[in-house]
Write a protein that holds these residues in place. Structure first.
Motif, mmCIF file in Angstrom:
data_model
loop_
_atom_site.group_PDB
_atom_site.id
_atom_site.type_symbol
_atom_site.label_atom_id
_atom_site.label_comp_id
_atom_site.label_asym_id
_atom_site.label_seq_id
_atom_site.Cartn_x
_atom_site.Cartn_y
_atom_site.Cartn_z
ATOM 1 N N SER A 1 8.962 -11.986 -10.589
ATOM 2 C CA SER A 1 9.276 -10.586 -10.862
ATOM 3 C C SER A 1 10.780 -10.337 -10.990
ATOM 4 N N ILE A 2 11.592 -11.283 -10.520
ATOM 5 C CA ILE A 2 13.044 -11.070 -10.507
ATOM 6 C C ILE A 2 13.593 -10.812 -11.904
ATOM 7 N N LEU A 3 13.072 -11.611 -12.846
ATOM 8 C CA LEU A 3 13.535 -11.486 -14.222
ATOM 9 C C LEU A 3 13.265 -10.075 -14.757
ATOM 10 N N TYR A 4 12.078 -9.551 -14.435
ATOM 11 C CA TYR A 4 11.721 -8.219 -14.920
ATOM 12 C C TYR A 4 12.534 -7.139 -14.194
ATOM 13 N N LEU A 5 12.788 -7.359 -12.908
ATOM 14 C CA LEU A 5 13.604 -6.385 -12.172
ATOM 15 C C LEU A 5 14.981 -6.257 -12.810
ATOM 16 N N ALA A 6 15.538 -7.416 -13.179
ATOM 17 C CA ALA A 6 16.836 -7.382 -13.844
ATOM 18 C C ALA A 6 16.719 -6.684 -15.187
ATOM 19 N N GLY A 7 15.605 -6.950 -15.875
ATOM 20 C CA GLY A 7 15.372 -6.307 -17.164
ATOM 21 C C GLY A 7 15.314 -4.795 -17.031
ATOM 22 N N ILE A 8 14.625 -4.326 -15.978
ATOM 23 C CA ILE A 8 14.501 -2.879 -15.768
ATOM 24 C C ILE A 8 15.861 -2.246 -15.517
ATOM 25 N N SER A 9 16.688 -2.917 -14.697
ATOM 26 C CA SER A 9 17.980 -2.302 -14.393
ATOM 27 C C SER A 9 18.888 -2.299 -15.614
ATOM 28 N N GLY A 10 18.519 -3.077 -16.634
ATOM 29 C CA GLY A 10 19.332 -3.088 -17.844
ATOM 30 C C GLY A 10 18.874 -2.095 -18.900
ATOM 31 N N ILE A 11 17.776 -1.386 -18.613
ATOM 32 C CA ILE A 11 17.279 -0.418 -19.605
ATOM 33 C C ILE A 11 18.196 0.810 -19.641
ATOM 34 N N ASP A 12 18.484 1.257 -20.826
ATOM 35 C CA ASP A 12 19.379 2.396 -21.007
ATOM 36 C C ASP A 12 18.780 3.659 -20.375
ATOM 37 N N PHE B 1 4.549 8.213 -14.652
ATOM 38 C CA PHE B 1 3.633 7.214 -15.186
ATOM 39 C C PHE B 1 3.825 7.048 -16.695
ATOM 40 N N GLN B 2 3.967 8.192 -17.370
ATOM 41 C CA GLN B 2 4.164 8.125 -18.822
ATOM 42 C C GLN B 2 5.489 7.456 -19.183
ATOM 43 N N GLN B 3 6.497 7.677 -18.320
ATOM 44 C CA GLN B 3 7.779 7.009 -18.576
ATOM 45 C C GLN B 3 7.638 5.493 -18.480
ATOM 46 N N ILE B 4 6.820 5.059 -17.503
ATOM 47 C CA ILE B 4 6.606 3.618 -17.361
ATOM 48 C C ILE B 4 5.934 3.069 -18.610
ATOM 49 N N ILE B 5 4.866 3.752 -19.030
ATOM 50 C CA ILE B 5 4.078 3.255 -20.163
ATOM 51 C C ILE B 5 4.885 3.273 -21.458
ATOM 52 N N HIS B 6 5.673 4.339 -21.651
ATOM 53 C CA HIS B 6 6.313 4.501 -22.952
ATOM 54 C C HIS B 6 7.754 4.007 -23.017
ATOM 55 N N VAL B 7 8.369 3.792 -21.859
ATOM 56 C CA VAL B 7 9.741 3.294 -21.894
ATOM 57 C C VAL B 7 9.846 1.916 -21.253
ATOM 58 N N THR B 8 9.493 1.804 -19.964
ATOM 59 C CA THR B 8 9.724 0.556 -19.242
ATOM 60 C C THR B 8 8.970 -0.617 -19.860
ATOM 61 N N VAL B 9 7.656 -0.436 -20.040
ATOM 62 C CA VAL B 9 6.847 -1.553 -20.526
ATOM 63 C C VAL B 9 7.300 -2.043 -21.904
ATOM 64 N N PRO B 10 7.478 -1.151 -22.887
ATOM 65 C CA PRO B 10 7.931 -1.654 -24.191
ATOM 66 C C PRO B 10 9.281 -2.370 -24.115
ATOM 67 N N GLN B 11 10.156 -1.899 -23.218
ATOM 68 C CA GLN B 11 11.472 -2.532 -23.105
ATOM 69 C C GLN B 11 11.377 -3.941 -22.507
ATOM 70 N N LEU B 12 10.350 -4.166 -21.681
ATOM 71 C CA LEU B 12 10.222 -5.475 -21.036
ATOM 72 C C LEU B 12 9.392 -6.453 -21.870
ATOM 73 N N MET B 13 8.748 -5.945 -22.920
ATOM 74 C CA MET B 13 7.826 -6.784 -23.690
ATOM 75 C C MET B 13 8.450 -8.054 -24.262
ATOM 76 N N PRO B 14 9.663 -7.996 -24.827
ATOM 77 C CA PRO B 14 10.229 -9.225 -25.381
ATOM 78 C C PRO B 14 10.322 -10.346 -24.335
ATOM 79 N N THR B 15 10.786 -9.991 -23.127
ATOM 80 C CA THR B 15 10.869 -10.981 -22.058
ATOM 81 C C THR B 15 9.489 -11.553 -21.753
ATOM 82 N N TYR B 16 8.514 -10.654 -21.618
ATOM 83 C CA TYR B 16 7.162 -11.079 -21.308
ATOM 84 C C TYR B 16 6.642 -12.032 -22.378
#
Lengths: 342, 310
Positions: free
Chosen positions: A219-230, A245-260
């Motif tokens: 999860s560390i990689l994703y945590l770093a990814g989250i803190s880098g989201i604008d 919840f909607q912010q997670i679905i529409h902002v956080t998850v799409p931003q982390l997708m490339p890493t995933y």
């Protein structure tokens, strides 16, 4: 001695004074450089070779331990019985490869081994989004000290060996282990439950140990990814009336997708490489049928049964398929994202 | 620079009831998972210093009872343990030192554009990351090289690590060229530049490389299993594995002959197989537990660098 101090002096000053002075230092000595360059022109080839000679010892190490073993693949085409040297062994051509598919008993074993390998890798891929959720959920907690503490504690198991994981498993789940003692003392059970010495749910147990060991770390990689989201993305979402919840679905998850996606592709290319440590330490007479993955099977055949040639044939096929998978996955990644993963 | 505060530190919005419930479950989940990750180690430590009878009866789950150090004294008196501890320590120190030096040196050398066919040799080393001859060919090769039952099999194959070399190379490339050039102007050779400029500047990345390789060396188990038959060269990890399995066999044989066989009696008088196993486990895990909290940031950084590259 003297030049050395001068070198350090120049560098220290360059570091202190920043770019412009570095440029000055260089321009001051550029005449010197030109002179040296012309003098070196003839010797530049030998200079190149001299540089290469410096890395030669390491090149030799790479040859010895990475390239030379590849020649060991020839053992797959001989009937090699250890004390007898290869030169006196019988050349058998593709006999071992044919045996894998023609001998019914062998075929059945290999089928089971492949099924185990596919099951373990498949389960790992199916649960590969766990670290992502773990990171998002952890990030929802406000107290920073709590986040850091959880992160530190949950990444710890990643840094112990599988032998120690097994020692932990033994202390907790053996018939005299902590869980059985506790349940017996509470009179929940009368006979100890055989967590380790049985073949029930072996695949699931192996998956759970893998999660116990790797979830926090993954999860560390994703945590770093989250803190880098604008942050502006979240602000914009809030303006649009999105709840948490909607912010997670529409902002956080799409931003982390490339890493995933990259991590997913890597685990696909490692489909056949489960490694053997985990399965080796947990294997016993009871769970043998469902725990034997390819890597472990190669070990058991080669070192356990001393059939070095058959084991080499199997691991040779495995290596070739793995490299093939990597190439395919890389090509797919290039096609879909325009980026290679290796 | 734009502040990149994480979401949770953003201004507090009013939370709905659903969110509050979610929060509570969230926190409870993380407490539970963190507990599951740490408790087993606590359990091992507490039991290894507790009264062996109480421990065997399963009475020691939270607090140690009848603290004593007899287990540790007995375990260190065991034949193999001190040797194995020494072997593990030696391979960790020597292996880490050599791979750090090699990674730094190669990472730097591969930035030297004047090297003879630099691009080719760089690829020659890096490509070894992607293939693997397999366990048996590796074993046969080591045997032919005379490295089975030889301490150096722990160290030599681990020296050239393509991944670490890529890390260092990327790092060196980010150092301004002018620094190296300035030094060369002053007559410093390639090696002097390496020692006096590159090496000191690479310390952060080398610390990461060192930590990862030290943990890898300490935890390594497979190489002992495959290459060693001489018990003088066993690593701690392998010794722990044999202890667990001996205890396994012992438990089975005791059951079979209903307590008549005490063939492990040589191990210790009052020590039970369980106590020995747990004590050795603690000895093996303790270095990691000590080192880990202090170096966590290096681990995390290493992971990030790897991710950027991978």
């Amino acid at each position: 001695m003297h030049t050395r101090r001068k070198v350090v002096g120049v560098v220290a000053q360059a570091l202190e004074d920043g770019g412009s002075d570095v440029a000055l230092a260089i321009s001051e000595t550029s005449r010197q450089r030109r002179r040296r360059k012309s003098g070196r022109q003839a010797g530049s080839k030998s200079h190149a070779i001299r540089l290469w000679l410096l890395i030669l010892p390491f090149v030799i190490l790479a040859v010895l331990f990475c390239y030379l073993p590849l020649f060991g693949w020839v053992y797959a085409f001989f009937d090699y019985q250890p004390p007898i040297p290869l030169s006196e062994s019988e050349f058998v051509g593709l006999q071992w490869f044919k045996m894998m598919v023609q001998n019914p008993a062998q075929l059945q074993t290999i089928g089971q081994v492949l099924m185990n390998t596919f099951a373990m890798s498949g389960l790992n891929i199916l649960t590969s989004f766990f670290p992502l959720i773990f990171a998002i959920a952890l990030n929802e907690i406000r107290a920073k000290w709590f986040k850091n503490l959880v992160q530190t504690l949950t990444t710890l198991p990643n840094f112990i060996s599988w032998v120690l994981v097994y020692a932990v498993a033994f202390a907790m789940f053996s018939s005299t282990g902590m869980v059985n003692e506790l349940l017996q003392n509470m009179n929940v059970i009368s006979e100890p439950i055989k967590f380790l010495d049985s073949d029930s749910l072996t695949w699931l147990k192996m998956l759970l140990w893998g999660i116990w060991k790797g979830l926090g770390w993954g999860s560390i990689l994703y945590l770093a990814g989250i803190s880098g989201i604008d942050q502006e993305l979240y602000e914009a979402a809030q303006v649009d009336g999105a709840n948490r919840f909607q912010q997670i679905i529409h902002v956080t998850v799409p931003q982390l997708m490339p890493t995933y996606f990259v991590l997913l592709m890597l685990s696909v290319s490692n489909f056949l490489n489960n490694g053997m440590d985990q399965y080796f330490v947990f294997q016993n007479a009871f769970n043998m049928q469902h725990i034997q993955v390819l890597d472990l099977y190669v070990y058991n055949v080669g070192m356990g049964n001393n059939s070095l040639s058959l084991a080499t044939a199997i691991s040779m096929l495995k290596s070739l398929v793995s490299v093939g998978l990597l190439v395919v996955v890389n090509w797919m990644s290039k096609r879909t994202r325009g980026e290679s993963i290796v | 620079m734009k502040s990149r505060a994480s979401r949770s530190t953003a201004p507090v919005m009013r939370r709905s009831r659903g969110e509050e419930v979610y929060n509570v479950f969230n926190i409870l989940f993380f407490i539970a998972f963190a507990f599951v990750c740490v408790y087993p180690f606590y359990y091992l430590i507490v039991n290894s210093i507790s009264d062996n009878a109480a421990s065997a009866a399963g009475d020691v789950n939270w607090w140690p009872a009848g603290i004593h150090w007899e287990n540790y004294k007995q375990v260190f008196a065991l034949d193999g343990l001190t040797t194995a501890a020494f072997i593990s320590l030696a391979r960790t120190v020597i292996g880490t030192a050599l791979t750090v030096i090699a990674s730094a040196f190669l990472g730097y050398m591969f930035t030297q554009k004047k090297m003879w066919h630099r691009a080719f040799w760089y690829r020659f080393i890096v490509v070894t990351m992607y293939f693997n001859a397999g366990l048996i060919p590796m074993f046969i090769t080591m045997k032919n090289l005379g490295l089975t039952n030889n301490f150096w099999v722990y160290v030599l194959p681990a020296i050239v690590q393509p991944f670490n070399i890529i890390l260092v190379k990327t790092f060196v490339e980010s150092i301004p060229d002018s620094l190296q050039e300035a030094a060369q102007m002053d007559g410093a050779g390639t090696l002097t530049v390496f020692r006096k400029i590159v090496l000191p500047m690479c310390t952060p990345i080398l610390a990461t490389v060192a930590i990862f390789s030290a943990v890898g060396q300490w935890n390594s188990f497979q190489d002992t299993l495959i290459y060693m038959t001489d018990s003088k060269l066993y690593s701690l990890q392998y010794l722990l594995y044999t202890y667990i399995n001996q205890a396994n066999a012992l438990a089975a044989s005791v059951k079979a002959s209903s307590g008549t066989a005490m063939n492990m009696a040589a191990l210790a008088t009052q020590q039970t197989p369980t106590s020995i196993r747990m004590t050795v486990s603690v000895i093996v895990v303790l270095p990691i537990l000590f080192v880990y909290p202090f170096f966590q940031r290096f681990f995390v950084k290493g992971m990030m660098l790897g991710a950027v590259k991978g």
